[in-house]
Design a protein around this motif. Sequence first.
Motif, PDB file in Angstrom:
ATOM      1  N   TRP B 342      59.685 -14.016   5.453  1.00 43.95           N
ATOM      2  CA  TRP B 342      58.303 -14.327   5.388  1.00 43.95           C
ATOM      3  C   TRP B 342      57.844 -15.600   4.861  1.00 43.95           C
ATOM      4  CZ3 TRP B 342      55.293 -10.238   6.904  1.00 43.95           C
ATOM      5  CH2 TRP B 342      55.640  -9.289   7.410  1.00 43.95           C
ATOM      6  N   SER B 345      54.416 -16.758   5.868  1.00 43.13           N
ATOM      7  CA  SER B 345      53.203 -16.291   5.049  1.00 43.13           C
ATOM      8  C   SER B 345      52.917 -17.163   3.590  1.00 43.13           C
ATOM      9  CB  SER B 345      53.362 -14.665   4.659  1.00 43.13           C
ATOM     10  OG  SER B 345      54.358 -14.597   3.842  1.00 43.13           O
ATOM     11  N   ALA B 348      51.620 -20.258   4.951  1.00 45.40           N
ATOM     12  CA  ALA B 348      50.262 -19.919   5.518  1.00 45.40           C
ATOM     13  C   ALA B 348      49.133 -20.115   4.211  1.00 45.40           C
ATOM     14  CB  ALA B 348      50.299 -18.919   6.462  1.00 45.40           C
ATOM     15  N   CYS B 384      47.477 -13.515   4.264  1.00 42.66           N
ATOM     16  CA  CYS B 384      48.922 -14.139   4.193  1.00 42.66           C
ATOM     17  C   CYS B 384      49.502 -13.887   2.668  1.00 42.66           C
ATOM     18  CB  CYS B 384      49.041 -15.339   4.915  1.00 42.66           C
ATOM     19  SG  CYS B 384      48.629 -15.353   6.512  1.00 42.66           S
TER      20      CYS B 384
END
Lengths: 172, 453
Positions: B342, B345, B348, B384
């Motif tokens: 992940w 995220s 981001a 995110c």
Amino acid sequence: MSGLAAEFAAETLLVSAAERLREAGVRQLEAYTPYPVEKLDEILPRPSNFLPVLVFAAGILGLIGGFLLQWIGAAVAYPLDIGGRPPASWPSFIPIAFEIAVLCAVTAGFVGFFAAARLPQPYQPIAALPDFDRASQDRFFLVIDDADPRFAEADVAAILRGFPCRVVQWQS
Amino acid sequence: MDAIDRAPVMLPGQDLATIDDAVGDAVLRPRERLGPQLWWWGGFAISVALTGAFILAVEYLFIAGVGIWGIDIPVAWGFAIANYVWWIGIASGGTIISALFYLTQSQWRSAVNRIAESMTLFAAAAAGVMPILHLGRPSFFYWLFPIPNTMGLWPQFKSPLLWDFFAIITYVFASILFWFLGLLPDLAMVRDRATTPRGRLCYGILALGWTGSHRQWRLHKTAYGLLASLMAPLVVSVHSIVGLDFSGGLLPGWHSTQFSPFFVFGAVLSGFAMVLLMVVPLRRLYRLEAFITERHVDLLIIFMLLCSLLLAYSYFVDTLLPFYGDDKFERATQLHRFSGEWAWSYWAAWSLNVVIPQLLWFRRLRRGWVICFIAFGVVVGMWCERIMLVASSLYEGFLPSSWGHFVPTLWDWLTLFGSAGMAAAGFFLFLRYLPVIAVFEIKEILPPEGRHG
């Protein structure tokens, strides 16, 4: 109720007319304006405003009630032993007590406002005044109740004639 | 600050009538003045289509259960919780604008508070359904209430998840009351301007007989001030409690004392971004440039940037502490966030919420489309961040033997975009049928020479 209603085109005119009437001793005045006119606070009769006390009281009651609700639930009615922690661990009751306090205070403020303002009201006699639909837009209305003890003596009509306004008889 | 002070909060030449025309016509919509509203129909159609997708997704969820989503053990919290935190955060920003800046008596608030509050309302509604969808047996959601029952059961008052339930209920309910109280005098204005019998009837019922007497105004001011002073701490408490949902868990990456302020910063950031995203196009589409001026946009940008910096601090602390401390699980989770499944995220969130918004410090870049683009980026970036917090802590916890994956399904995505469509559809209806600016408040801040008909 009956009396005179004067329609002004500007806030300043309304305020000075109300001031003059007030100086002449007229008390039973009400203004209808498109937005709150703060200068009128000192001129027009001050209604008793119980809202702050009501909201505070509701908040305190909600706080105590919310706290007791949790106390009863967690410590008396349904105690759960989780790792030997005390059932009545009060710090964990604070968030919900606060939320319930706010819920009660906001609801009391909202309901209290409508009760004090005597709303909702499907029929408002004052709305029958000619041009009154502009009171919410760009006109300022001053209504003088002829039940006022100084109404005749102060010669309200003459005072209003001194201002650029449209005066009409008003009766509900 | 000089440059900002120079931009006026209202363009000169306004009086009571021009305000009524600008806002009232947008509601009552005489064709000759506003022309066809293609943008409205287009936006509304898309939102309604997405709302349909949402209803479909929820319907299937109710029939088949949460197994249609990507959630499983160990990632038992997925999109629904991330969406919930995201939506309630967006809502918070609107309340901060309308309640906190009312208490500071900021004049600029008056032109944007209605938009912010309405956005709050629909965002909070979208947030409110998420935990219920997530329950697994949604029809039993009322068990969260402390109601008498034959089993003698009580909810667990010591759980942050229950605190959250009370917080959402209070927040959604109080937001509706606060919004309606502020709307009441403007509904009377629309009632009095309506030319059709149907308009007079509908707005007449909604206005509840408001006359604008001085007595009513005084009470209104008191009540509104009281509600504003309750809403401001409420909104902070709500998102703090949302943060505690995570802090209360023992998982690495969640069990942190800074989560409450961290969540509030992010919430307000996403709220300001969402308000900018609404305000910047709306002032053009509704020709409200005289009331929503460059100054409003500038101030919203500056508050967004402030929140962005506060959030950067929280990100920094959250990233640093695992390496400062001695907990190898915390460290492992942080390393997973840097480069794990992940990681996108995590990066981001940093870039969309912290790095890119800083471009707006340059005044030359504050053009409509740039602002919208960056604000949209923040809204996406905040989502995110939420999914990063939810998923990256769960999928690789303490025991490597219980590590797993989280792969969102079509139904996850439909729920996310569908909820956005539902909130947007509500907002489009607000734009169509209610005054988008608090008209009486704008009249109140008119310069003395404009206070006439």
